[in-house]
Design a protein around this motif. Structure first.
Motif, PDB file in Angstrom:
ATOM      1  N   ASN A   1     -15.126  -6.022  80.351  1.00 33.78           N
ATOM      2  CA  ASN A   1     -13.994  -6.945  80.648  1.00 33.78           C
ATOM      3  C   ASN A   1     -13.392  -6.189  82.234  1.00 33.78           C
TER       4      ASN A   1
ATOM      5  N   TYR B   1     -15.101  -2.473  75.688  1.00 33.25           N
ATOM      6  CA  TYR B   1     -14.883  -4.039  75.848  1.00 33.25           C
ATOM      7  C   TYR B   1     -15.297  -4.344  77.218  1.00 33.25           C
TER       8      TYR B   1
ATOM      9  N   HIS C   1     -10.473  -2.877  66.675  1.00 32.81           N
ATOM     10  CA  HIS C   1     -10.292  -3.731  67.787  1.00 32.81           C
ATOM     11  C   HIS C   1     -11.534  -4.852  67.778  1.00 32.81           C
TER      12      HIS C   1
ATOM     13  N   THR D   1     -13.567  -5.815  65.390  1.00 31.91           N
ATOM     14  CA  THR D   1     -13.281  -6.781  64.354  1.00 31.91           C
ATOM     15  C   THR D   1     -12.221  -7.704  64.310  1.00 31.91           C
ATOM     16  N   ALA D   2     -10.968  -7.129  64.638  1.00 29.89           N
ATOM     17  CA  ALA D   2      -9.722  -7.755  64.717  1.00 29.89           C
ATOM     18  C   ALA D   2      -9.977  -9.013  65.549  1.00 29.89           C
ATOM     19  N   PHE D   3     -10.390  -8.741  66.714  1.00 30.11           N
ATOM     20  CA  PHE D   3     -10.585  -9.742  67.956  1.00 30.11           C
ATOM     21  C   PHE D   3     -11.655 -10.725  67.931  1.00 30.11           C
ATOM     22  N   GLY D   4     -12.584 -10.323  66.910  1.00 27.29           N
ATOM     23  CA  GLY D   4     -13.699 -11.074  66.610  1.00 27.29           C
ATOM     24  C   GLY D   4     -14.957 -10.947  67.440  1.00 27.29           C
ATOM     25  N   TRP D   5     -14.899  -9.893  68.325  1.00 24.34           N
ATOM     26  CA  TRP D   5     -15.980  -9.762  69.366  1.00 24.34           C
ATOM     27  C   TRP D   5     -17.330  -9.417  68.506  1.00 24.34           C
TER      28      TRP D   5
END
Ligand code: TMP
Ligand code: ASP
Length: 265
Positions: free
Chosen positions: A134, A132, A146, A148-152
């Motif tokens: 960041n 990710y 992560h 797909t769940a957080f929509g990245w």
């Protein structure tokens, strides 16, 4: 659009869109385009280590141009349009997906550290990892769950990204093997390119010795940014060697842009 007739915008009048650690993005000459400018800054360990290495940006601009142009030519979609000058290239504006996609063929770096596998060990197959993007979090490794769940990115986009990553890896592995270099691993980034009412995923950012591990096949000498990360020295010499082997830097060409040269008549 005819990108060959790009009108010249003086540096001072260009709008700066984004400045990263090694590159600056400026507004492009046409809507939907940007200018990607390669700086000489080298950073590692999330910019805790920083140095300006004269000539690096010029080399990365050329090497990345070579790779992206060939990817375009074999039908792997990228953001690259064309190189403009020593440090700049014209690119399509994309929406960057906040992931670093790492493909590994040989154990090295963080994989070796994390799993205790000796550097240089051939992996049973190519491995794709996601990090990710960041800086505050130090680019943590994440799974598809992560993402797909957080929509990245959507599951379909992850499939597209992985298919691109495999094609880029196959192309780069062959390209480098042909010039006596082992592609140990590399990082790529993807973006969403919007065209009329269509969207597709393309390869973005850069692919250069800053974002790859490249080892000489015979000597195992490192020809990439590990020369800086590990204080080995000789980074410019190594990047120049890569450029020369790719046939994109003639013997006389100097990456430094160190001023005018006296031409003997
Ligand atoms: P790693 O072994 O440190 O995870 O790096 C894997 C590959 O990704 C290596 O070729 C270097 C590249 N990379 C980047 O381009 N940017 C980064 O921020 C990191 C951590 C690695
Ligand atoms: N982590 C990157 C690298 O080592 C650079 C940086 O984050 O400053 O390649």
């Amino acid at each position: 659009m005819d990108f060959n007739k790009t009108r010249y915008i003086p540096m001072s009048r260009r709008r700066r869109i984004y400045e990263g650690k090694a590159k600056v993005l400026y507004e492009g000459p046409e809507p939907g385009t940007l200018i990607q400018h390669f700086k000489d800054d080298a950073t590692a360990f999330n910019a805790k280590k920083h140095q300006v290495i004269e000539g690096k940006g010029v080399l990365n601009n050329r090497i990345s141009e070579y790779i992206f142009q060939h990817l375009n030519d074999i039908g792997v979609p990228t953001h690259f349009i064309r190189r403009l000058n020593m440090r700049e290239q014209l690119i399509r504006e994309v929406e960057i997906i906040p992931l670093e996609v790492v493909v590994r063929n040989v154990a090295a770096g963080s994989l070796s550290q994390r799993l205790g596998i000796e550097e240089g060990t051939q992996l049973p197959r190519s491995i794709i990892e996601f990090y990710y993007k960041n800086d505050q979090l130090n680019d943590p490794m994440v799974s598809e769950e992560h993402i797909t769940a957080f929509g990245w990115a959507t599951p379909q986009e992850i499939d597209d990204i992985m298919a691109l990553a495999i094609r880029v890896n196959d192309f780069l592995s062959g390209l480098f093997l042909g010039i006596g270099i082992r592609l140990v691993d590399f990082k790529m980034e993807c973006g969403r390119l919007f065209e009329s009412d269509m969207m597709r995923i393309v390869v973005a950012d850069e692919i250069s010795p800053d974002s790859c591990r490249l080892w000489d096949v015979k000597s195992n000498e490192k020809l990439d940014k590990d020369r800086f990360r590990r204080d080995l020295g000789g980074l410019i010499e190594a990047y120049t060697d890569v450029a020369k082997r790719l046939g994109i830097m003639t013997e006389n060409e100097r990456p430094m842009g160190a001023g005018p040269v006296l031409v003997k008549g």
